[in-house]
Enzyme design. Structure first.
Site, PDB file in Angstrom:
ATOM      1  N   SER A 219       1.268  -1.027   0.028  1.00 16.56           N
ATOM      2  CA  SER A 219      -0.723   0.309   0.031  1.00 16.56           C
ATOM      3  C   SER A 219       0.543   1.753  -0.140  1.00 16.56           C
ATOM      4  O   SER A 219       2.206   1.227   0.012  1.00 16.56           O
ATOM      5  CB  SER A 219      -0.931   0.346   1.328  1.00 16.56           C
TER       6      SER A 219
ATOM      7  N   TYR B  80      -2.764  -1.220  10.867  1.00 19.82           N
ATOM      8  CA  TYR B  80      -1.719  -1.496   9.742  1.00 19.82           C
ATOM      9  C   TYR B  80      -1.043  -1.170   8.325  1.00 19.82           C
ATOM     10  O   TYR B  80      -0.553  -2.057   7.810  1.00 19.82           O
ATOM     11  CB  TYR B  80      -3.442  -0.677   8.928  1.00 19.82           C
TER      12      TYR B  80
HETATM   13  N1  LIG Z   1      -8.780   0.094  -1.932  1.00 18.94           N
HETATM   14  C1  LIG Z   1      -7.210   0.719  -1.743  1.00 18.94           C
HETATM   15  O1  LIG Z   1      -7.810   1.602  -1.391  1.00 18.94           O
HETATM   16  C2  LIG Z   1      -6.580  -0.161  -1.164  1.00 18.94           C
HETATM   17  C3  LIG Z   1      -5.298   0.431  -1.075  1.00 18.94           C
HETATM   18  C4  LIG Z   1      -4.128   0.338  -1.187  1.00 18.94           C
HETATM   19  C5  LIG Z   1      -3.787  -0.984  -0.586  1.00 18.94           C
HETATM   20  N2  LIG Z   1      -4.655  -2.208  -0.698  1.00 18.94           N
HETATM   21  C6  LIG Z   1      -4.758  -3.550  -0.584  1.00 18.94           C
HETATM   22  O2  LIG Z   1      -5.458  -3.699  -0.971  1.00 18.94           O
HETATM   23  C7  LIG Z   1      -5.673  -5.604  -0.644  1.00 18.94           C
HETATM   24  C8  LIG Z   1      -6.914  -5.620  -1.773  1.00 18.94           C
HETATM   25  O3  LIG Z   1      -7.638  -4.572  -0.758  1.00 18.94           O
HETATM   26  P1  LIG Z   1      -9.540  -3.999  -1.031  1.00 18.94           P
HETATM   27  O4  LIG Z   1      -9.556  -3.093  -0.838  1.00 18.94           O
HETATM   28  O5  LIG Z   1      -9.290  -5.055  -2.631  1.00 18.94           O
HETATM   29  O6  LIG Z   1     -10.861  -4.720   0.074  1.00 18.94           O
HETATM   30  P2  LIG Z   1     -12.251  -5.761   0.092  1.00 18.94           P
HETATM   31  O7  LIG Z   1     -11.991  -5.345   1.444  1.00 18.94           O
HETATM   32  O8  LIG Z   1     -12.464  -5.206  -0.932  1.00 18.94           O
HETATM   33  O9  LIG Z   1     -11.118  -6.946  -0.381  1.00 18.94           O
HETATM   34  C9  LIG Z   1     -10.094  -7.950   0.300  1.00 18.94           C
HETATM   35  C10 LIG Z   1     -11.139  -9.346   0.283  1.00 18.94           C
HETATM   36  O10 LIG Z   1      -9.857 -10.425   1.099  1.00 18.94           O
HETATM   37  C11 LIG Z   1     -10.814 -11.105   1.645  1.00 18.94           C
HETATM   38  N3  LIG Z   1      -9.948 -11.513   2.707  1.00 18.94           N
HETATM   39  C12 LIG Z   1     -10.283 -10.530   4.219  1.00 18.94           C
HETATM   40  N4  LIG Z   1      -9.696 -11.214   4.676  1.00 18.94           N
HETATM   41  C13 LIG Z   1      -8.827 -12.798   4.792  1.00 18.94           C
HETATM   42  C14 LIG Z   1      -8.291 -13.756   5.291  1.00 18.94           C
HETATM   43  N5  LIG Z   1      -8.125 -13.815   6.499  1.00 18.94           N
HETATM   44  N6  LIG Z   1      -8.289 -14.857   4.784  1.00 18.94           N
HETATM   45  C15 LIG Z   1      -8.508 -14.839   2.700  1.00 18.94           C
HETATM   46  N7  LIG Z   1      -9.431 -14.266   2.451  1.00 18.94           N
HETATM   47  C16 LIG Z   1      -9.730 -12.649   3.429  1.00 18.94           C
HETATM   48  C17 LIG Z   1     -12.357 -10.325   1.717  1.00 18.94           C
HETATM   49  O11 LIG Z   1     -12.912 -11.358   2.193  1.00 18.94           O
HETATM   50  C18 LIG Z   1     -12.204  -9.644   0.544  1.00 18.94           C
HETATM   51  O12 LIG Z   1     -12.634 -10.369  -0.516  1.00 18.94           O
HETATM   52  C19 LIG Z   1      -4.621  -5.136   0.538  1.00 18.94           C
HETATM   53  O13 LIG Z   1      -4.503  -6.000   0.797  1.00 18.94           O
HETATM   54  C20 LIG Z   1      -5.620  -3.977   0.410  1.00 18.94           C
HETATM   55  O14 LIG Z   1      -4.760  -3.863   2.234  1.00 18.94           O
HETATM   56  C21 LIG Z   1      -6.228  -1.421  -0.939  1.00 18.94           C
END
Ligand SMILES: NC(=O)c1ccc[n+]([C@@H]2O[C@H](COP(=O)([O-])OP(=O)(O)OC[C@H]3O[C@@H](n4cnc5c(N)ncnc54)[C@H](O)[C@@H]3O)[C@@H](O)[C@H]2O)c1
Length: 259
Positions: A144, A157
């Site tokens: 991130s 986080y």
């Molecule tokens: N959305 C953003 O703005 C953003 C920014 C920077 C980084 N990220 C990173 O991108 C990645 C995805 O984020 P997102 O926004 O798509 O999240 P999201 O919450 O939309 O999706 C996350 C998915 O991971 C699954 N999950 C969570 N914990 C789990 C576990 N213990 N075991 C198996 N599955 C699990 C959830 O069920 C969900 O389907 C993450 O690593 C997040 O830190 C997101």
């Protein structure tokens, strides 16, 4: 252009929603067979069924990645259903904004690390023997902008996302002898269902969304498709001489000076 992942078997953790679901879709379009590994069974089944209905080779396995036994079962399922994995997208994470350092208890700290760091390590360990056997593989760890800078209120986080960079570098150095590459992909604010949910909880959802977008020099938030394409670059041979690196995809957010 030809399919970039023809013949590859990919595991996408957190592939049931948001960024992971977009990566699963893009990888299928590029010829990969994809296992969606997620703890959300209903959504994961739905996403995998939609991919199969489109004619792609996809499967789902319900897994909490912080449980090593379940992770090993998930990889065994992938091998049985699709073949031995050559790509791992370590995407699932527990996202916990709004926490101040003095308000976080030890259980929340451990839970965050168990998913965001331990889970990434368990999944990598589980695919490693197959990649080592074939002397090729690509692991992409989703970090991130929080992997490099601290925004107050995102504890722990941001600490876990810093750890993702350390894990990426350590695995990259140790796995390189077997032609297994490990890189980190570090998004800025991406409009996932989770992001919309947080804006919907404010008095002015559209205003909150725009205010967040304005933090980025490109004056908008990113889309999940704009993360899926860089994930494809890191997973494919297009990045064949790249390992141990972090690719920041954030609309310029991390280079702008704020005081
Ligand atoms: N959305 C953003 O703005 C953003 C920014 C920077 C980084 N990220 C990173 O991108 C990645 C995805 O984020 P997102 O926004 O798509 O999240 P999201 O919450 O939309 O999706 C996350 C998915 O991971 C699954 N999950 C969570 N914990 C789990 C576990 N213990 N075991 C198996 N599955 C699990 C959830 O069920 C969900 O389907 C993450 O690593 C997040 O830190 C997101």
């Amino acid at each position: 252009m030809s399919e970039r992942l023809l013949g590859e078997v990919a595991i996408v953790t957190g592939g049931a929603d948001g960024i992971g679901a977009a990566i699963a879709q893009e990888f299928c379009l590029q010829g990969a067979k994809v296992c969606i590994a997620d703890r959300n069974e209903a959504l994961g089944m739905q996403v995998a069924s939609q991919l199969v209905a489109q004619g792609f080779d996809a499967t789902f396995f319900a897994v909490d990645i912080s449980d090593e036994t379940l992770v090993n079962a998930m990889v065994a399922h992938t091998v049985a259903e699709l073949g031995e994995p050559s790509i791992l997208i370590n995407n699932a994470a527990l996202i916990s904004p709004g926490n101040d350092i003095d308000a976080v208890g030890v259980d929340a700290w451990k839970k965050s690390f168990s998913v965001n760091v331990d889970g990434m390590w368990f999944c990598s360990k589980a695919v490693y023997p197959y990649m080592k056997k074939h002397q090729r593989g690509s692991i992409v760890n989703v970090g991130s902008v929080h992997s490099f800078k601290i925004v107050p209120g995102y504890f722990p986080y941001a600490v876990t996302k810093h750890a993702v960079i350390g894990l990426t570098r350590n695995m990259a150095v140790e796995f390189a002898q077997f032609n297994i590459r490990v890189n980190a992909l570090c998004p800025g604010m991406i409009e996932t269902p989770m992001a919309f949910k947080s804006w919907d909880n404010t008095d002015d959802p559209q205003g909150s969304r725009k205010a967040m977008g304005d933090v980025h020099p490109l004056k908008r938030n990113g889309t999940t498709a704009e993360i899926a394409k860089p994930a494809l670059f890191l997973a494919s041979d297009d990045s064949s001489f790249m390992t141990g690196q972090s690719l920041v995809v954030d609309g310029g957010r991390s280079v702008i000076y704020h005081d």
